[in-house]
Write an enzyme that holds these catalytic residues in place. Sequence first.
Site, PDB file in Angstrom:
ATOM      1  N   ALA A 204      34.806  46.751  31.545  1.00  0.00           N
ATOM      2  CA  ALA A 204      36.063  46.287  29.796  1.00  0.00           C
ATOM      3  C   ALA A 204      35.422  44.982  29.428  1.00  0.00           C
ATOM      4  O   ALA A 204      35.750  44.605  28.354  1.00  0.00           O
ATOM      5  CB  ALA A 204      37.842  46.663  30.410  1.00  0.00           C
TER       6      ALA A 204
ATOM      7  N   VAL B 295      43.225  49.001  32.852  1.00  0.00           N
ATOM      8  CA  VAL B 295      42.243  47.403  32.609  1.00  0.00           C
ATOM      9  C   VAL B 295      42.257  46.244  33.463  1.00  0.00           C
ATOM     10  O   VAL B 295      41.626  45.713  33.470  1.00  0.00           O
ATOM     11  CB  VAL B 295      42.379  47.375  31.468  1.00  0.00           C
ATOM     12  CG1 VAL B 295      41.859  48.578  30.284  1.00  0.00           C
ATOM     13  CG2 VAL B 295      43.490  46.899  30.438  1.00  0.00           C
ATOM     14  N   GLY B 296      43.911  46.531  34.318  1.00  0.00           N
ATOM     15  CA  GLY B 296      44.080  45.630  34.709  1.00  0.00           C
ATOM     16  C   GLY B 296      43.291  45.208  36.455  1.00  0.00           C
ATOM     17  O   GLY B 296      42.139  44.537  35.975  1.00  0.00           O
ATOM     18  N   ARG B 297      43.853  45.779  36.704  1.00  0.00           N
ATOM     19  CA  ARG B 297      43.274  45.926  38.539  1.00  0.00           C
ATOM     20  C   ARG B 297      43.883  47.922  39.346  1.00  0.00           C
ATOM     21  O   ARG B 297      44.968  47.645  38.777  1.00  0.00           O
ATOM     22  CB  ARG B 297      43.979  44.523  39.789  1.00  0.00           C
ATOM     23  CG  ARG B 297      43.003  43.398  39.345  1.00  0.00           C
ATOM     24  CD  ARG B 297      41.440  43.469  39.903  1.00  0.00           C
ATOM     25  NE  ARG B 297      41.209  41.509  39.242  1.00  0.00           N
ATOM     26  CZ  ARG B 297      40.460  41.537  38.293  1.00  0.00           C
ATOM     27  NH1 ARG B 297      40.603  42.011  37.279  1.00  0.00           N
ATOM     28  NH2 ARG B 297      40.182  40.603  38.241  1.00  0.00           N
TER      29      ARG B 297
ATOM     30  N   HIS C 153      34.712  49.660  35.763  1.00  0.00           N
ATOM     31  CA  HIS C 153      35.129  47.891  35.726  1.00  0.00           C
ATOM     32  C   HIS C 153      34.161  47.141  34.752  1.00  0.00           C
ATOM     33  O   HIS C 153      33.490  46.059  35.018  1.00  0.00           O
ATOM     34  CB  HIS C 153      35.547  47.644  37.183  1.00  0.00           C
ATOM     35  CG  HIS C 153      35.936  46.059  37.094  1.00  0.00           C
ATOM     36  ND1 HIS C 153      36.785  46.257  38.192  1.00  0.00           N
ATOM     37  CD2 HIS C 153      36.880  45.369  36.059  1.00  0.00           C
ATOM     38  CE1 HIS C 153      38.126  44.198  37.853  1.00  0.00           C
ATOM     39  NE2 HIS C 153      37.446  44.088  36.718  1.00  0.00           N
TER      40      HIS C 153
ATOM     41  N   LEU D  61      51.973  41.190  28.770  1.00  0.00           N
ATOM     42  CA  LEU D  61      51.821  40.313  27.564  1.00  0.00           C
ATOM     43  C   LEU D  61      51.457  39.436  27.591  1.00  0.00           C
ATOM     44  O   LEU D  61      51.957  38.530  26.615  1.00  0.00           O
ATOM     45  CB  LEU D  61      52.675  40.427  26.783  1.00  0.00           C
ATOM     46  CG  LEU D  61      52.936  41.079  24.909  1.00  0.00           C
ATOM     47  CD1 LEU D  61      52.796  42.546  24.700  1.00  0.00           C
ATOM     48  CD2 LEU D  61      54.022  40.582  24.022  1.00  0.00           C
ATOM     49  N   GLY D  62      49.935  39.295  28.383  1.00  0.00           N
ATOM     50  CA  GLY D  62      49.438  38.309  28.448  1.00  0.00           C
ATOM     51  C   GLY D  62      48.411  38.035  27.132  1.00  0.00           C
ATOM     52  O   GLY D  62      48.685  38.873  25.771  1.00  0.00           O
TER      53      GLY D  62
ATOM     54  N   GLU E  50      36.645  49.619  44.373  1.00  0.00           N
ATOM     55  CA  GLU E  50      35.780  49.601  43.638  1.00  0.00           C
ATOM     56  C   GLU E  50      34.352  49.399  44.843  1.00  0.00           C
ATOM     57  O   GLU E  50      34.399  48.442  45.513  1.00  0.00           O
ATOM     58  CB  GLU E  50      35.809  48.521  42.965  1.00  0.00           C
ATOM     59  CG  GLU E  50      37.174  49.622  42.024  1.00  0.00           C
ATOM     60  CD  GLU E  50      37.046  47.601  40.410  1.00  0.00           C
ATOM     61  OE1 GLU E  50      36.246  46.731  41.022  1.00  0.00           O
ATOM     62  OE2 GLU E  50      37.955  48.250  39.803  1.00  0.00           O
TER      63      GLU E  50
ATOM     64  N   ILE F 102      45.628  38.893  26.943  1.00  0.00           N
ATOM     65  CA  ILE F 102      45.044  40.658  27.227  1.00  0.00           C
ATOM     66  C   ILE F 102      46.175  41.876  25.978  1.00  0.00           C
ATOM     67  O   ILE F 102      45.984  42.555  24.816  1.00  0.00           O
ATOM     68  CB  ILE F 102      44.394  40.731  28.188  1.00  0.00           C
ATOM     69  CG1 ILE F 102      43.346  40.088  28.314  1.00  0.00           C
ATOM     70  CG2 ILE F 102      44.037  42.502  27.920  1.00  0.00           C
ATOM     71  CD1 ILE F 102      43.174  40.342  30.045  1.00  0.00           C
TER      72      ILE F 102
ATOM     73  N   SER G 186      57.234  42.108  31.018  1.00  0.00           N
ATOM     74  CA  SER G 186      56.653  41.161  31.618  1.00  0.00           C
ATOM     75  C   SER G 186      57.340  40.282  32.451  1.00  0.00           C
ATOM     76  O   SER G 186      58.333  40.414  32.187  1.00  0.00           O
ATOM     77  CB  SER G 186      55.763  39.886  30.317  1.00  0.00           C
ATOM     78  OG  SER G 186      56.937  39.325  29.765  1.00  0.00           O
ATOM     79  N   ARG G 187      57.121  39.021  33.682  1.00  0.00           N
ATOM     80  CA  ARG G 187      58.108  38.546  33.524  1.00  0.00           C
ATOM     81  C   ARG G 187      59.325  37.710  32.941  1.00  0.00           C
ATOM     82  O   ARG G 187      60.141  38.160  33.456  1.00  0.00           O
ATOM     83  CB  ARG G 187      57.641  36.998  34.754  1.00  0.00           C
ATOM     84  CG  ARG G 187      56.703  37.642  35.800  1.00  0.00           C
ATOM     85  CD  ARG G 187      56.132  36.900  36.272  1.00  0.00           C
ATOM     86  NE  ARG G 187      54.848  35.626  35.788  1.00  0.00           N
ATOM     87  CZ  ARG G 187      54.117  34.721  35.316  1.00  0.00           C
ATOM     88  NH1 ARG G 187      54.332  34.658  35.682  1.00  0.00           N
ATOM     89  NH2 ARG G 187      53.008  34.449  34.593  1.00  0.00           N
TER      90      ARG G 187
HETATM   91  O1  LIG Z   1      38.019  42.169  35.846  1.00  0.00           O
HETATM   92  C1  LIG Z   1      37.833  41.603  35.165  1.00  0.00           C
HETATM   93  C2  LIG Z   1      38.663  39.986  34.974  1.00  0.00           C
HETATM   94  O2  LIG Z   1      39.159  39.150  35.682  1.00  0.00           O
HETATM   95  O3  LIG Z   1      37.651  39.196  34.493  1.00  0.00           O
END
Ligand SMILES: O=CC(=O)O
Length: 341
Positions: A307, A256-258, A305, A178-179, A287, A181, A200-201
Site C-alpha cells: 500500500a 493497511v496497518g500491520r 504489503h 486517526l493519524g 508475511e 494515514i 484513537s488513543r
Molecule cells: O508498511 C509500511 C510502512 O510502515 O512504511
Amino acid sequence: MAVQESSDLESFAQNQVQSDQDHLPLVLVHRLPSFDIPLTPLLQSHFIVLDPHHSSHSPPNSFLYSQAQSVRALVVYGPCPLTADTIRLLPSLELVVATSAGVDHIDVSECRLRGITVTNAGDAFSEDVADYAVALLVGVLRRLTAADRYVRSGLWRLNVEYPLGSKIGGKRVGIVGLGRIGSEVAKRLMAFGCSIAYNSRKKKPSVPYPYFANVYDLATNSDVLVVCCALTSATHHIISREVMKALGKEGVLINVGRGALVDEKELFQFLTRGEIGGAGLDVFENEPDVPRELFTLDNVVLSPHKAVLTPESLESVFQLVLANLKAFFSNKPLMSVVHQE
Ligand SMILES: O=CC(=O)O
C-alpha cells in the site's frame, strides 16, 4: 597530455576525492540481506555509507564491533528488525532513521533509554496508503477482484449468476487510528458520501468526526472498519473476536496497518463461517505467508504489503531520509521524529 602527467592527475583527483570523503559523516545502513532499495547511491553522495551486508564485509555483528563503533546515525531500510542487542553494539549511536511509517520493528524503548532519536517516513506514504485503503474498501464492497476472476474464467460468457456488491455511499466507516494515514482515508471517504467515526488513543479536539474511546463501540456503530494505527503492545490484536462480532455479518474489515493488529486466526474463522462480510488485507502477521484458506474466498481482497509503495512515495521518503540526516549532522531540527508512547 603525456601519459605520466595524465596518471598523476588521476591519482591527484582520486586522493582529492578520498580526502574530501574523509570529512563526510559516517552513516550505517541496517537492512535485510535480501532487501536492497536504491537509497544507497543518494546517501553515498553525502555520507560515507557503511553496510555490513556488503559482500566484502565480515559477518554483520563483527563488522559492527570493528567498524561501526563511532557511528552516530543509522538508517533502517524497510522492515529490518532493530533489536536492543544490535543497538547495544553501537555505543555512539544518536539517531535512527527509519524508511517506514511504522516503527514496530525497531526497539523504540531501548532507543528512548539510550537517548537515541528515531525518525520515520513521516507523511511520505500517507496519501498512497490512504488511496490503497480506499481501493481495498471499494474492491471488497463492489467485489472488484471477484468481478475480474468472473470475466477471466469465462463465467460471464456462460451467464453464471453474478452476486452484486454493495454501495459505498452511505456506509458508516470506523477508522482505527486517526493519524496522518487515517485522516487521509477519512477525507477520501467523505467524498464518497460515507460517514466517518474514529478511535484513537485520545480524542482529537480539532476533528469533526465522532470519537469512540474503544474499538468495540466503534465496530458496533460501523459498517466498515479501516485499521491504520501503529502496532504497539497496546494495539496488538486490537481487532479481536469481540470486535469482529460487533462489526457483524455484513461488516467489512480493511487492514493497511500491520497484520498483528488483527487476530488473524479469528478473522479467518469469521470469514469462512460467513460471520463477517469481507476483508481487504494488505498486511499479515507472518508475511509473506498468507493462510491458503483465504485464497478460495471471493469476499477477500489480498495484497502483498504494498500500500505504501509508489515510485513517487519512494522518492519522497528518500528525500526525507536525506533531509533528516543532513539536519542531524548540522545540528538542525529533524523532520519526522517519532513520539510514540
Ligand atoms: O508498511 C509500511 C510502512 O510502515 O512504511
